[in-house]
Design an enzyme around this catalytic site. Structure first.
Site, PDB file in Angstrom:
ATOM      1  CE1 TYR A 114       0.612   3.969  -6.358  1.00  0.00           C
ATOM      2  CE2 TYR A 114       0.545   6.023  -7.579  1.00  0.00           C
ATOM      3  CZ  TYR A 114       0.172   5.280  -6.494  1.00  0.00           C
ATOM      4  OH  TYR A 114      -0.652   5.821  -5.544  1.00  0.00           O
ATOM      5  NE  ARG A 134      -3.884  -4.481   7.105  1.00  0.00           N
ATOM      6  CZ  ARG A 134      -3.451  -3.246   7.365  1.00  0.00           C
ATOM      7  NH1 ARG A 134      -2.299  -3.072   7.968  1.00  0.00           N
ATOM      8  NH2 ARG A 134      -4.177  -2.195   7.037  1.00  0.00           N
ATOM      9  CE  LYS A 185       2.038   7.701  -4.226  1.00  0.00           C
ATOM     10  NZ  LYS A 185       0.651   8.006  -3.827  1.00  0.00           N
ATOM     11  CB  THR A 191     -11.240  -3.353   5.382  1.00  0.00           C
ATOM     12  OG1 THR A 191      -9.812  -3.491   5.477  1.00  0.00           O
ATOM     13  CG2 THR A 191     -11.898  -4.697   5.628  1.00  0.00           C
ATOM     14  N   GLY A 192     -10.310  -1.103   2.803  1.00  0.00           N
ATOM     15  CA  GLY A 192      -9.819   0.243   2.578  1.00  0.00           C
ATOM     16  C   GLY A 192     -10.872   1.148   1.960  1.00  0.00           C
ATOM     17  CB  ILE A 193     -10.770   4.725   0.951  1.00  0.00           C
ATOM     18  CG1 ILE A 193     -10.434   5.335   2.304  1.00  0.00           C
ATOM     19  CG2 ILE A 193     -11.683   5.678   0.176  1.00  0.00           C
ATOM     20  CD1 ILE A 193      -9.687   6.646   2.208  1.00  0.00           C
ATOM     21  CG  ASP A 197       1.763 -11.047   5.259  1.00  0.00           C
ATOM     22  OD1 ASP A 197       1.853 -10.169   4.374  1.00  0.00           O
ATOM     23  OD2 ASP A 197       2.554 -11.136   6.209  1.00  0.00           O
ATOM     24  CB  THR A 236      -4.178  -3.287  -0.750  1.00  0.00           C
ATOM     25  OG1 THR A 236      -3.619  -3.023   0.538  1.00  0.00           O
ATOM     26  CG2 THR A 236      -3.500  -4.494  -1.369  1.00  0.00           C
ATOM     27  CG  MET A 258      -2.100   7.493   1.398  1.00  0.00           C
ATOM     28  SD  MET A 258      -1.390   7.538  -0.272  1.00  0.00           S
ATOM     29  CE  MET A 258      -2.289   6.220  -1.072  1.00  0.00           C
TER      30      MET A 258
END
Length: 354
Positions: free
Chosen positions: A145, A34, A113, A11-13, A49, A72, A180
Site C-alpha cells: 500500500y 481483464r 493494512k 469489475t471488482g467489488i 495488462d 485494483t 477479497m
C-alpha cells in the site's frame, strides 16, 4: 467540461459500485478490466495488462480521462513481490496517461493494512491505537500500500494533478472472481450450512467476537471516492471510509444466520477457520448449483476464505475514525447489517446463492 472517469479494476467489488455511482451522477465512464465485455451498459470498456508498460501505453494512448480511480491490485506470493508488481502497475498506468496531460485527480483505494501491516505480518507487533486515524504514521515495515501511494505521489508532483487515498475496512459488495470478498464468502458458507445441516460456526477469534468493529459498504466507498473529486479541501488527503456504525460479531453473526433461516452455533472461543470448514465444499457447491440452477458452480470464483479468516481471526479490536472527512462535509451513513442483507438479496437475485 465533461468529467471523464477511468475506473481501474472496473469489475471488482469497489469498481462495480463506483461505476454505478458515476453513471448516476452523469459522468462519462471508461472501465479498465481483464474482461471489459462484462461491464454494464453505458461504460466504455478498456482492456490492458497493467504489468506490461508497453501494452498499457498502447491501450490508453487515445484516452484522456480527467479523473482516475485505482481500485485494483494483484496478489503475489509474498510482500516483496506484492510491492514490486503493484507499484509497477500504478506506475505503468500513470506513465501511460502522462502524455495527454488530461488527468486532474487520481484516487487510490487501499485499506486498513495501512495500519495493520501486510499479510506476512498482519496484526502483529506494535500497532497504532484504535480507532485508526489518518495522521498515524506508517508502520516501520514494507507494505505494498505504501509503495502504491508513493507512485501516486511521485506522478502527482511530476504531472500536477491532485490525489486522494481511501482506506476502507472490509468492503461488502457484489463481484465474482474477487480476491477479497467476505460478504459473498459468508453467504456461500451459510447456504452450504443450510444445505448440509452442519453448524453455522463463527470462524474467528474471541477478540473479534466480543470487540467492536466496523465495515465498509462498497456503495459508501464509491460515494466518498466521487465526493473527494468534487471537494477542493479533500485534495491531497488520505481518508478512512467506513459505514459510520459499529457492531460486535456476537450480534451480527446471529443476524446473518436469521437472514438465511438457520441457527447460529454457540461460540465457544475455539478458532474454526473457514479455510478448514470449507476445504471440501467445492463438490457440494456444484451439487447445490445444479439443484438450484445457480449461475456459478465454481465455488472458488465466489469465496475467499483465507481473507475472511484474516479479518475475523485478528487478535485485536479493529475500527476506524471518520472525523477527517466528516469535518469536510462527507456525512453519508450506511448500517452494516443492511449492507450484508442488501448484498445477500443481490446475490440471490443474480442466482449466485440459493
Amino acid at each position: 467540461m465533461t468529467q471523464k472517469a477511468l475506473v481501474v479494476g472496473a469489475t471488482g467489488i469497489t469498481g462495480s459500485a463506483l461505476i454505478q455511482q458515476l453513471l448516476q451522477e452523469g459522468w462519462e465512464v471508461y472501465g479498465l478490466a481483464r474482461n471489459p465485455a462484462a461491464l454494464p451498459a453505458g461504460v466504455h470498456g478498456v482492456s490492458a495488462d497493467l504489468r506490461d508498460a508497453q501494452a498499457t501505453r498502447a491501450a490508453l494512448a487515445d484516452l484522456q480521462p480527467t479523473h482516475v480511480f485505482i481500485t485494483t491490485w494483484s496478489r503475489q506470493a509474498n510482500e516483496a513481490e506484492n510491492i514490486r508488481v503493484n507499484a509497477a502497475m500504478v506506475r505503468h498506468l500513470l506513465d501511460a496517461l502522462q502524455p495527454a496531460a488530461s488527468v486532474q485527480h487520481v484516487a487510490l483505494v487501499t485499506g486498513l493494512k495501512h495500519y495493520l501491516g501486510p499479510f506476512e505480518a498482519y496484526a502483529q507487533g506494535a500497532l497504532p491505537q484504535t480507532p485508526f486515524r489518518e495522521e498515524q504514521p506508517r508502520l516501520p515495515i514494507e507494505n505494498f500500500y505504501y509503495a502504491q501511494e508513493d507512485e501516486v505521489f511521485t506522478a502527482a508532483a511530476r504531472d500536477g494533478f491532485s490525489w486522494s487515498v481511501h482506506r476502507p475496512h472490509t468492503v461488502i459488495g457484489a463481484a465474482v472472481g474477487n480476491a477479497m470478498n467476505m460478504g459473498t464468502t459468508l453467504a456461500v458458507h451459510a447456504s452450504l450450512c443450510k444445505r448440509s445441516g452442519r453448524p453455522f460456526y463463527f470462524p474467528g477469534s474471541l477478540a473479534q467476537w466480543n470487540g467492536l468493529t466496523d465495515m465498509t459498504d462498497a456503495r459508501q466507498l464509491a460515494r466518498q471516492l466521487v465526493w473527494a473529486t468534487q471537494t477542493p479541501a479533500a485534495a491531497n488527503q488520505a481518508f478512512n471510509i467506513v459505514n459510520g456504525d459499529v457492531f460486535r460479531w456476537s450480534w451480527m453473526w446471529g443476524r446473518i444466520a436469521d437472514w438465511f433461516g438457520i441457527e447460529a452455533a454457540p461460540f465457544t472461543g475455539e478458532l474454526r477457520p473457514l479455510e478448514r470448514q470449507m476445504a471440501d465444499d467445492a463438490a457440494l457447491w456444484v451439487q447445490l448449483a445444479i439443484e438450484q440452477g445457480l449461475a456459478e458452480p465454481d465455488i472458488h470464483r465466489l469465496v475467499s476464505p483465507w481473507h475472511t479468516d484474516a479479518d475475523l481471526g485478528r487478535p485485536v479490536e479493529v475500527m476506524t475514525d471518520m472525523s477527517k472527512s466528516r469535518r469536510l462535509g462527507f456525512l453519508d451513513y450506511q448500517p452494516s447489517d443492511d449492507a450484508f442483507f442488501d448484498l445477500f438479496a443481490t446475490l440471490r437475485a443474480q442466482r449466485l446463492i440459493p
